[in-house]
Scaffold this motif. Structure first.
Motif, mmCIF file in Angstrom:
data_model
loop_
_atom_site.group_PDB
_atom_site.id
_atom_site.type_symbol
_atom_site.label_atom_id
_atom_site.label_comp_id
_atom_site.label_asym_id
_atom_site.label_seq_id
_atom_site.Cartn_x
_atom_site.Cartn_y
_atom_site.Cartn_z
ATOM 1 N N ALA A 197 0.828 -1.202 0.000
ATOM 2 C CA ALA A 197 0.000 0.000 0.000
ATOM 3 C C ALA A 197 0.867 1.259 0.000
ATOM 4 C CB ALA A 197 -0.933 -0.003 1.207
ATOM 5 N N VAL A 198 1.905 1.272 0.832
ATOM 6 C CA VAL A 198 2.741 2.471 0.946
ATOM 7 C C VAL A 198 3.613 2.662 -0.291
ATOM 8 C CG1 VAL A 198 4.462 3.653 2.362
ATOM 9 C CG2 VAL A 198 2.697 2.281 3.457
ATOM 10 N N HIS A 222 4.511 12.582 2.508
ATOM 11 C CA HIS A 222 5.961 12.764 2.497
ATOM 12 C C HIS A 222 6.687 11.887 1.481
ATOM 13 C CE1 HIS A 222 5.467 15.087 6.142
ATOM 14 N NE2 HIS A 222 4.859 14.081 6.716
ATOM 15 N N LEU A 223 5.951 11.206 0.611
ATOM 16 C CA LEU A 223 6.589 10.209 -0.231
ATOM 17 C C LEU A 223 6.893 10.722 -1.635
ATOM 18 C CD1 LEU A 223 4.597 6.985 0.706
ATOM 19 C CD2 LEU A 223 6.656 7.949 1.740
ATOM 20 N N PRO A 224 8.086 10.400 -2.156
ATOM 21 C CA PRO A 224 8.399 10.715 -3.556
ATOM 22 C C PRO A 224 7.696 9.730 -4.475
ATOM 23 C CG PRO A 224 10.193 9.477 -2.588
ATOM 24 C CD PRO A 224 9.202 9.724 -1.479
ATOM 25 N N ASP A 231 13.404 3.390 2.574
ATOM 26 C CA ASP A 231 13.414 4.855 2.645
ATOM 27 C C ASP A 231 12.774 5.289 3.965
ATOM 28 O OD1 ASP A 231 12.813 7.596 2.407
ATOM 29 O OD2 ASP A 231 12.570 7.447 0.240
ATOM 30 N N PRO A 232 13.422 6.179 4.741
ATOM 31 C CA PRO A 232 12.831 6.622 6.004
ATOM 32 C C PRO A 232 11.435 7.217 5.834
ATOM 33 C CG PRO A 232 15.117 7.292 5.890
ATOM 34 C CD PRO A 232 14.784 6.737 4.542
ATOM 35 N N ALA A 233 11.172 7.914 4.711
ATOM 36 C CA ALA A 233 9.846 8.483 4.494
ATOM 37 C C ALA A 233 8.799 7.384 4.323
ATOM 38 C CB ALA A 233 9.863 9.397 3.263
ATOM 39 N N VAL A 234 9.169 6.309 3.628
ATOM 40 C CA VAL A 234 8.255 5.172 3.454
ATOM 41 C C VAL A 234 7.988 4.515 4.802
ATOM 42 C CG1 VAL A 234 8.046 2.855 2.449
ATOM 43 C CG2 VAL A 234 8.881 4.759 1.050
ATOM 44 N N PRO A 254 5.459 13.891 13.204
ATOM 45 C CA PRO A 254 6.367 14.536 12.244
ATOM 46 C C PRO A 254 7.787 14.698 12.765
ATOM 47 C CG PRO A 254 4.239 15.618 12.215
ATOM 48 C CD PRO A 254 4.183 14.612 13.345
ATOM 49 N N GLY A 255 7.950 14.943 14.052
ATOM 50 C CA GLY A 255 9.276 15.092 14.615
ATOM 51 C C GLY A 255 10.089 13.810 14.629
ATOM 52 N N ASP A 256 9.393 12.655 14.449
ATOM 53 C CA ASP A 256 10.079 11.372 14.431
ATOM 54 C C ASP A 256 10.682 11.049 13.077
ATOM 55 O OD1 ASP A 256 9.114 11.047 17.014
ATOM 56 O OD2 ASP A 256 7.348 9.932 16.346
#
Length: 260
Positions: A197-198, A222-224, A231-234, A254-256
């Motif tokens: 899904a992500v 936040h995902l490209p 990927d940390p964003a994923v 968000p701070g994490d």
């Protein structure tokens, strides 16, 4: 705001009179070119929802509209890919892919269209190969090319990669999203695979069961476009989706983001 390409309103369904509701009051919109995943545990009605949207069955209650028109039957404008490739085993990869254009009366343009699509799914070298000689992943690539040959506006995916090995599944997840974005096709994906899904979607609709209903509509901000599971964003968005599913006690903040 432009009108949505797909609009599902107050959808409900049961398979028999007085039977338990499978879906209740399901409503959401999907914009043109968007990639949306419907996520939930087995038995929550995900596949039933997809079949109703595709016109393969009629809902007990509510409506499905595509381009403002009610969906009453299947159409070449929207195509479903199922868990099994459903290819004709005695035909070649080229012949299977060419079925759509030929049935639509576009025989003359079929050779170039099919050749281009087989190249797009990295199967040009197997055009003359009988499909029963291909691996499961290769067969799903042919099923994808056949689906794209109909030149649909919406590609609906009913867990089509669930039977594949991890490496093949991951490659197809990335490639199908990239192809859909390149061709401007709207994706509607049914899955219980959080990573899938992500990796593939712009947003996720999280479903509860008994009866099936939407409990959360989660956009991935936040995902490209090009994604990798490490990927940390994923991983951040994966954590948000797990929290929405109730699989963790607390969603990441968000701070994490930079700490993952």
């Amino acid at each position: 705001m432009p009108a949505p390409l797909l609009s599902v309103q107050n959808l409900g369904h049961r398979y028999r009179h007085r039977a338990e509701l499978v879906l209740r009051d399901v409503s959401f919109d999907v914009g043109a070119g968007e990639a949306v995943a419907v996520v939930g545990r087995s038995g929550c009605g995900k596949s039933t929802l997809l079949h109703l949207i595709a016109g393969l069955a009629q809902p007990t209650a509510g409506t499905v509209h595509i381009h403002g028109e009610p969906v009453r039957k299947p159409s070449a404008r929207w195509v479903v890919m199922f868990q099994q490739p459903l290819l004709y085993p005695w035909m070649t990869a080229f012949e299977n892919t060419a079925l759509g254009p030929r049935f639509a009366g576009r025989r003359r343009e079929a050779p170039k269209l099919v050749g281009d699509l087989l190249a797009l799914v990295n199967m040009a070298d197997y055009a003359g190969t009988n499909v029963q000689r291909l691996s499961g992943g290769q067969q799903q690539r042919i099923a994808l090319a056949r689906s794209l040959a109909a030149q649909p506006e919406i590609l609906m995916l009913d867990e089509p990669f669930s039977a594949l090995d991890t490496f093949t599944r991951r490659a197809l997840q990335v490639e199908v999203r990239a192809i859909a974005k390149r061709l401007g096709i709207t994706l509607l994906l049914v899955t219980h695979d959080i990573d899938e899904a992500v990796l593939m979607a712009d947003r996720a609709l999280v479903m509860d069961a008994r009866p099936g209903r939407i409990r959360a509509d989660l956009a991935f901000h936040h995902l490209p476009d090009e994604r990798a599971i490490d990927d940390p964003a994923v991983q951040f968005e994966r954590g948000r989706l797990l929290a929405a599913l109730g699989e963790t006690t607390q969603a990441p903040q968000p701070g994490d983001f930079h700490q993952i």
